[in-house]
Design a protein around this motif. Structure first.
Motif, PDB file in Angstrom:
ATOM      1  N   ASN A  61     -17.861  -7.619  10.860  1.00 45.32           N
ATOM      2  CA  ASN A  61     -16.629  -6.773  10.055  1.00 45.32           C
ATOM      3  C   ASN A  61     -15.689  -8.086   9.375  1.00 45.32           C
ATOM      4  N   ALA A  62     -15.682  -9.309   9.934  1.00 51.01           N
ATOM      5  CA  ALA A  62     -14.790 -10.215   9.364  1.00 51.01           C
ATOM      6  C   ALA A  62     -15.314 -10.560   8.031  1.00 51.01           C
ATOM      7  N   GLU A  63     -16.782 -10.630   8.038  1.00 51.13           N
ATOM      8  CA  GLU A  63     -17.638 -11.120   6.583  1.00 51.13           C
ATOM      9  C   GLU A  63     -17.152 -10.102   5.618  1.00 51.13           C
ATOM     10  N   LEU A  64     -16.964  -8.549   6.154  1.00 52.76           N
ATOM     11  CA  LEU A  64     -16.761  -7.596   5.204  1.00 52.76           C
ATOM     12  C   LEU A  64     -15.139  -7.622   4.929  1.00 52.76           C
ATOM     13  N   GLN A  65     -14.572  -7.977   5.818  1.00 49.50           N
ATOM     14  CA  GLN A  65     -13.212  -8.340   5.520  1.00 49.50           C
ATOM     15  C   GLN A  65     -12.967  -9.274   4.674  1.00 49.50           C
ATOM     16  N   ALA A  66     -13.609 -10.497   4.673  1.00 44.85           N
ATOM     17  CA  ALA A  66     -13.414 -11.624   3.833  1.00 44.85           C
ATOM     18  C   ALA A  66     -13.412 -11.305   2.371  1.00 44.85           C
ATOM     19  N   GLY A  67     -14.496 -10.224   2.203  1.00 41.48           N
ATOM     20  CA  GLY A  67     -14.415  -9.569   0.623  1.00 41.48           C
ATOM     21  C   GLY A  67     -13.281  -9.074   0.304  1.00 41.48           C
ATOM     22  N   ASN A  68     -12.429  -8.592   1.399  1.00 36.44           N
ATOM     23  CA  ASN A  68     -11.213  -8.018   1.071  1.00 36.44           C
ATOM     24  C   ASN A  68      -9.983  -8.592   1.048  1.00 36.44           C
ATOM     25  N   VAL A  69     -10.200 -10.231   1.067  1.00 41.07           N
ATOM     26  CA  VAL A  69      -8.773 -10.932   1.228  1.00 41.07           C
ATOM     27  C   VAL A  69      -8.050 -10.339   0.034  1.00 41.07           C
ATOM     28  N   PRO A  70      -6.669 -10.252   0.107  1.00 41.23           N
ATOM     29  CA  PRO A  70      -5.795  -9.678  -0.672  1.00 41.23           C
ATOM     30  C   PRO A  70      -5.883 -10.764  -2.030  1.00 41.23           C
ATOM     31  N   HIS A  71      -5.805 -10.021  -3.101  1.00 44.15           N
ATOM     32  CA  HIS A  71      -5.795 -10.656  -4.517  1.00 44.15           C
ATOM     33  C   HIS A  71      -4.357 -10.770  -5.068  1.00 44.15           C
ATOM     34  N   GLU A  72      -4.238 -11.752  -6.018  1.00 43.19           N
ATOM     35  CA  GLU A  72      -2.767 -11.859  -6.538  1.00 43.19           C
ATOM     36  C   GLU A  72      -2.782 -10.490  -7.352  1.00 43.19           C
ATOM     37  N   LEU A  73      -1.583  -9.757  -7.269  1.00 41.01           N
ATOM     38  CA  LEU A  73      -1.292  -8.616  -7.772  1.00 41.01           C
ATOM     39  C   LEU A  73      -1.596  -8.629  -9.469  1.00 41.01           C
ATOM     40  N   PRO A  74      -2.491  -7.675  -9.734  1.00 38.52           N
ATOM     41  CA  PRO A  74      -2.751  -7.562 -11.217  1.00 38.52           C
ATOM     42  C   PRO A  74      -1.694  -6.880 -11.869  1.00 38.52           C
ATOM     43  N   GLU A  75      -0.672  -7.738 -12.234  1.00 34.49           N
ATOM     44  CA  GLU A  75       0.690  -6.904 -12.721  1.00 34.49           C
ATOM     45  C   GLU A  75       0.439  -5.976 -14.066  1.00 34.49           C
ATOM     46  N   HIS A  76      -0.480  -6.738 -15.097  1.00 34.47           N
ATOM     47  CA  HIS A  76      -0.588  -5.909 -15.976  1.00 34.47           C
ATOM     48  C   HIS A  76      -1.016  -4.387 -15.748  1.00 34.47           C
ATOM     49  N   ASP A  77      -2.096  -4.392 -14.768  1.00 32.82           N
ATOM     50  CA  ASP A  77      -2.769  -3.006 -14.609  1.00 32.82           C
ATOM     51  C   ASP A  77      -1.691  -2.171 -13.767  1.00 32.82           C
ATOM     52  N   VAL A  78      -0.944  -2.699 -12.994  1.00 35.63           N
ATOM     53  CA  VAL A  78       0.041  -2.094 -11.996  1.00 35.63           C
ATOM     54  C   VAL A  78       1.009  -1.408 -13.318  1.00 35.63           C
ATOM     55  N   ILE A  79       1.431  -2.121 -14.296  1.00 33.05           N
ATOM     56  CA  ILE A  79       2.421  -1.560 -15.179  1.00 33.05           C
ATOM     57  C   ILE A  79       1.564  -0.581 -16.186  1.00 33.05           C
ATOM     58  N   GLN A  80       0.410  -1.028 -16.488  1.00 37.41           N
ATOM     59  CA  GLN A  80       0.075   0.102 -17.504  1.00 37.41           C
ATOM     60  C   GLN A  80      -0.448   1.335 -16.716  1.00 37.41           C
ATOM     61  N   GLN A  81      -0.937   1.392 -15.726  1.00 43.44           N
ATOM     62  CA  GLN A  81      -1.153   2.531 -14.728  1.00 43.44           C
ATOM     63  C   GLN A  81       0.120   3.240 -14.491  1.00 43.44           C
ATOM     64  N   TYR A  82       1.257   2.486 -14.195  1.00 43.56           N
ATOM     65  CA  TYR A  82       2.400   3.108 -13.981  1.00 43.56           C
ATOM     66  C   TYR A  82       2.830   4.243 -15.208  1.00 43.56           C
ATOM     67  N   SER A  83       2.669   3.310 -16.446  1.00 45.12           N
ATOM     68  CA  SER A  83       3.061   4.021 -17.768  1.00 45.12           C
ATOM     69  C   SER A  83       2.154   5.469 -17.869  1.00 45.12           C
ATOM     70  N   LYS A  84       0.959   5.258 -17.637  1.00 50.83           N
ATOM     71  CA  LYS A  84       0.116   6.333 -17.835  1.00 50.83           C
ATOM     72  C   LYS A  84       0.210   7.442 -16.985  1.00 50.83           C
ATOM     73  N   SER A  85       0.686   7.390 -15.686  1.00 45.27           N
ATOM     74  CA  SER A  85       0.800   8.406 -14.711  1.00 45.27           C
ATOM     75  C   SER A  85       1.935   9.221 -14.604  1.00 45.27           C
ATOM     76  N   ASN A  86       1.855  10.389 -14.149  1.00 45.92           N
ATOM     77  CA  ASN A  86       2.679  11.300 -14.378  1.00 45.92           C
ATOM     78  C   ASN A  86       3.470  11.645 -12.888  1.00 45.92           C
ATOM     79  N   ASN A  87       2.925  11.498 -11.751  1.00 42.15           N
ATOM     80  CA  ASN A  87       3.737  11.807 -10.514  1.00 42.15           C
ATOM     81  C   ASN A  87       3.303  10.621  -9.730  1.00 42.15           C
TER      82      ASN A  87
END
Ligand SMILES: O=P(O)(O)OC[C@H]1O[C@H](O[C@H]2O[C@H](CO)[C@@H](O)[C@H](O)[C@H]2O)[C@H](O)[C@@H](O)[C@@H]1O
Ligand SMILES: O=c1ccn([C@@H]2O[C@H](COP(=O)(O)OP(=O)(O)O)[C@@H](O)[C@H]2O)c(=O)[nH]1
Length: 785
Positions: free
Chosen positions: A474-500
């Motif tokens: 599980n730890a190995e699987l989790q290791a693939g899940n270590v948090p990444h730096e927030l992809p700010e561009h995507d966060v903002i772009q998806q926000y603009s595209k979304s409706n709710n």
């Protein structure tokens, strides 16, 4: 997938070597339960790494011994000049007595030539030597299973060398209460090192609990249901009561040679009832107490004199330690006295043998024994009791077992449990056992036999290994899940595209002033909104396509004060209370939630707050938290430990609560009060109230949450939400199915963000609330652009 290779590391190898020529060696089996237990590990390809029981100084000797041991699957660790200070000194004269509640021996206080520090240095050096040998033989994928108090520094050395190693540590002795453990000068180093392992195992729940307590009290770290969390790393702590290899004993006691021994011994003992003791001649085995109890029995039961005998096999052990010499003399003295008092020309009541015996003879003795007498003052498990049960024949014998042996928990139901310090009680138990009806003996035996048969060493090893492999996988699987730096561009772009959009925001640490700048208010945390957030939050909340929820542990008034002016949802006390800022608070506390414990807990928190300068506590309707982050760290930790003891003993002993030991806090709350479970409770209300017609197609969840609250991140994981989500209906407890179209997250439109944590269930991380401010600013400005 095949089973991984197992590297067992323990102080002693299963065989003790003796040099019989320049290049030749003979071997005898090493004594003790650990060896007996691990010999049962047949299902794994195993290499055993340990000390061969002899010092070898020349190259020829080392080489020839290594070759001879290799044939037995063993790899020697040559300890040479550190051996005495390490084994006799630190291991057996410091750790062993402390772990068995005997405390540090007096010579460390009285004799300046015996120093704790030099022995600890030898301990470190020896662990380093063990590490070097493991390193040399380790192959990718191996599991390294470290055994016992001799190698407590090894897990850390191994993990520092290769963090991918699968490392387990098992303690065969008791782990003492933290009150005793904390007397150990190197207490923190040893705990921290053990915590480097992936899995830590004990024989009983008591030992595991003591260990977790010690970690909390001494290291001040958090305990969770899984184990212990230290700087984001989870070490699982679990209970694996060891067993024996029952078939080995059952089959051996059916051998004709053993049956002959049985006849011979019965004959030798002249028809007297046999009480048997089999112990290493160790200070913890309570052999003097056993003799005193037997003396009392003979004193008070004249009729039994000459009709019963006690045979004690006192297996030599640790002869290099003064205390072990003393106990030997003490036993000899007692035996002389008792035999002098109650012996006759034809027989003496006690036979005390300072030797080990052959396995077949041992089984024969177990088989004809009427009463096995185990009076350990403390014992990790005590395998002798199980071995006795496995060998019992037609006339079942009775097990008298110390309540201070780990075995007491497993075999107690079929034994007479005694307090070995209570000589009178043990003497009475001897009488009870000797006079027990055959039916009662049979009944008790059957209970224990069933247990011993089904709880084998193999089962024990399988359980430990399976758990270790599960955790590391599980730890190995989790290791693939270590948090990444927030992809700010995507966060903002998806926000603009979304409706709710739904934004779930924590308060403390996420929307407050950055923690490093936080000023102390004296009466608690500075739960004040980040100064640069005010305008930005207003803009965010005024967007009709955006729903903002602040989900906080804070109470209603704190959220009212900080967020009352915004168009948003407030979920106070982890979702126990909900309101839209345009409406009233609605309680989500259900009728059946019992909160009677609150006053008692408040009383304890108040008491400790008054006695811990700098600490404070916060009370809300379904939870309380005592915080000592501004108190003296060491004193705060000690007080937290006492608080827990008081709470468990009193106000929460029967209550349906969770206790969360944070880094510098103790929180008590009603069961199920996590942010993830809060979402279950409140999401339906929010959706219905807003009469949402389109699904939520964007989710941003930001917080600086306790581990237990991180379930809110997983709550929204798209994999979960793909399925129909069950959201409670507005009025009641019964879940009403809400179409999966309520939330439509595919992965690219879901952002879970932990503040300042890199070990988290969130997908991404941000460093501080300053970053949250910037992000909210960008969401608003880009959206309007
Ligand atoms: O090798 P020694 O120093 O002579 O000591 C022998 C072993 O004693 C301890 O055994 C413990 O393990 C048993 C099996 O889990 C358990 O039943 C018993 O209660 C314990 O005392 C010690 O922990 C081992 O390391 C020693 O090898
Ligand atoms: O002469 C003997 C008699 C007994 N034992 C074994 O020593 C072990 C003692 O284990 P236990 O768990 O009872 O206590 P420990 O000695 O490990 O503290 C048992 O497997 C016994 O069969 C031994 O090695 N030599």
């Amino acid at each position: 997938m095949g089973r991984p290779r197992l590297l067992v590391v323990s102080m002693s190898l299963p065989v003790t070597a003796k040099r019989v020529g320049e290049e030749s060696w003979s071997f005898t089996m090493s004594p003790g339960g650990l060896v007996s237990a691990l010999l049962g590990l047949k299902e794994f390809e195993t290499k055993w790494i340990g000390w061969p029981g002899v010092d070898v100084h020349d190259a020829v000797g080392k080489k020839t011994l290594s070759v001879a041991l290799a044939e037995k699957g063993c790899i020697p660790v040559f300890l040479e000049e550190v051996c005495d200070q390490y084994y006799n000194g630190y291991c057996n004269n410091i750790l062993w007595p402390i772990f068995h509640y005997l405390g540090t021996p007096p010579e460390y206080r009285n004799d300046a030539t015996i120093t704790y520090q030099s022995q600890y240095d030898a301990y470190k050096k020896a662990n380093q030597i063990f590490f070097d040998v493991v390193k040399e033989h380790y192959e990718d994928g191996d599991v390294v299973w470290c055994h016992d108090y001799h190698v407590m520094l090894l897990p850390q050395y191994l993990k520092e060398y290769n963090s991918k190693m699968k490392v387990g540590w098992f303690l065969h002795t008791p782990f003492p209460s933290s009150e005793m453990y904390k007397t150990l000068p190197s207490r923190s180093d040893l705990l921290r090192s053990v915590l480097a392992a992936d899995l830590v195992g004990f024989h009983t729940y008591d030992f595991a609990r003591h260990f977790v307590n010690a970690c909390m009290c001494i290291l001040g770290i958090e305990a969770t249901s899984e184990g212990v969390v230290d700087q984001g790393k989870v070490t699982q702590v679990a209970v694996f009561p060891i067993g024996i290899e029952p078939e080995r004993f059952i089959n051996t006691s059916a051998l004709s040679e053993v049956i002959q021994y049985m006849e011979k011994f019965k004959n030798d003992f002249g028809g007297r009832k046999l009480i048997l003791g089999v112990d290493r001649l160790d200070t913890i085995k309570g052999i003097p107490q056993k003799y005193q109890a037997f003396e009392k029995f003979l004193e008070e039961n004249e009729d039994w004199r000459g009709k019963v005998m006690l045979l004690q096999i006192a297996v030599p052990t640790r002869n290099g330690i003064g205390e072990y010499q003393k106990i030997k003399d003490q036993c000899h003295g007692l035996v002389g006295r008792i035999n002098g008092r109650f012996g006759s020309i034809s027989a003496v009541p006690i036979i005390h043998l300072d030797c080990s015996i052959d396995f077949n003879q041992l089984c024969a003795l177990y088989a004809i024994t009427d009463v096995l007498l185990v009076t350990s003052l403390r014992d990790g498990m005590n395998l002798v009791s199980s071995e006795f049960v496995a060998c019992q024949k037609a006339e079942k014998g009775v097990l008298i077992l110390s309540e201070f042996a780990g075995a007491g928990q497993s075999l107690g139901a079929g034994a007479l449990l005694v307090n070995p310090w209570n000589i009178k009680e043990v003497s009475t138990a001897i009488g009870e056992a000797l006079n027990m009806s055959p039916e009662e003996k049979e009944r008790k035996h059957n209970i224990n036999f069933q247990y011993v048969k089904t709880h084998s060493t193999q089962q024990w090893a399988d359980d430990f290994m399976n758990k270790l492999i599960e955790i590391t996988t599980n730890a190995e699987l989790q290791a693939g899940n270590v948090p990444h730096e927030l992809p700010e561009h995507d966060v903002i772009q998806q926000y603009s595209k979304s409706n709710n959009r739904l934004l779930v925001l924590g308060f403390y640490g996420a929307l407050t002033q950055p923690m490093k700048n936080q000023e102390r208010r004296g009466d608690g945390l500075n739960l004040e909104l980040h100064h640069q957030l005010k305008e930005r939050l207003k803009a965010l909340c005024s967007d009709p396509k955006t729903t903002v929820v602040v989900l906080s542990r804070s109470e209603k008034s704190v959220l009212d004060k900080n967020f009352g002016e915004y168009n948003m949802w407030l979920a106070a006390e982890n979702g126990m209370f909900l309101r839209h800022t345009s409406g009233e608070w609605v309680t989500k506390i259900t009728e059946h939630m019992n909160l009677e414990w609150i006053d008692g807990v408040k009383h304890v928190f108040k008491y400790f707050t008054e006695r811990t300068p700098g600490s404070y506590f916060e009370t809300s309707e379904a939870s309380l938290v005592w915080n000592y982050e501004h108190a003296d760290a060491e004193f705060g930790k000690a007080q937290a430990r006492d608080i827990l003891q008081h709470l468990w003993a009193g106000p929460i002993s029967n209550a349906s609560v969770d206790v969360v030991r944070g880094g510098q806090s103790v929180e008590v709350h009603a069961v199920g009060l996590t942010k993830g479970s809060a979402m279950e409770r409140i999401l339906g209300d929010i959706v219905r109230n807003k009469s949402m017609t389109t699904p939520i197609d964007y989710l941003l969840c930001i917080g600086c949450f306790l581990g237990k609250d991180e379930d809110v991140y997983t709550f929204f994981e798209p994999e979960v939400t793909k399925k129909t989500k069950s959201v409670p209906s507005s009025g009641g407890d019964s879940p009403k199915k809400v179409s999966s179209t309520i939330i439509d997250l595919k992965g690219e439109n879901y952002f879970s963000v932990a503040i300042g944590q890199t070990y988290t269930k969130a997908r991404y991380f941000l460093d501080s609330s300053d970053d949250v401010v910037q992000l909210i600013h960008k969401l608003c400005t880009n959206n309007n652009a």
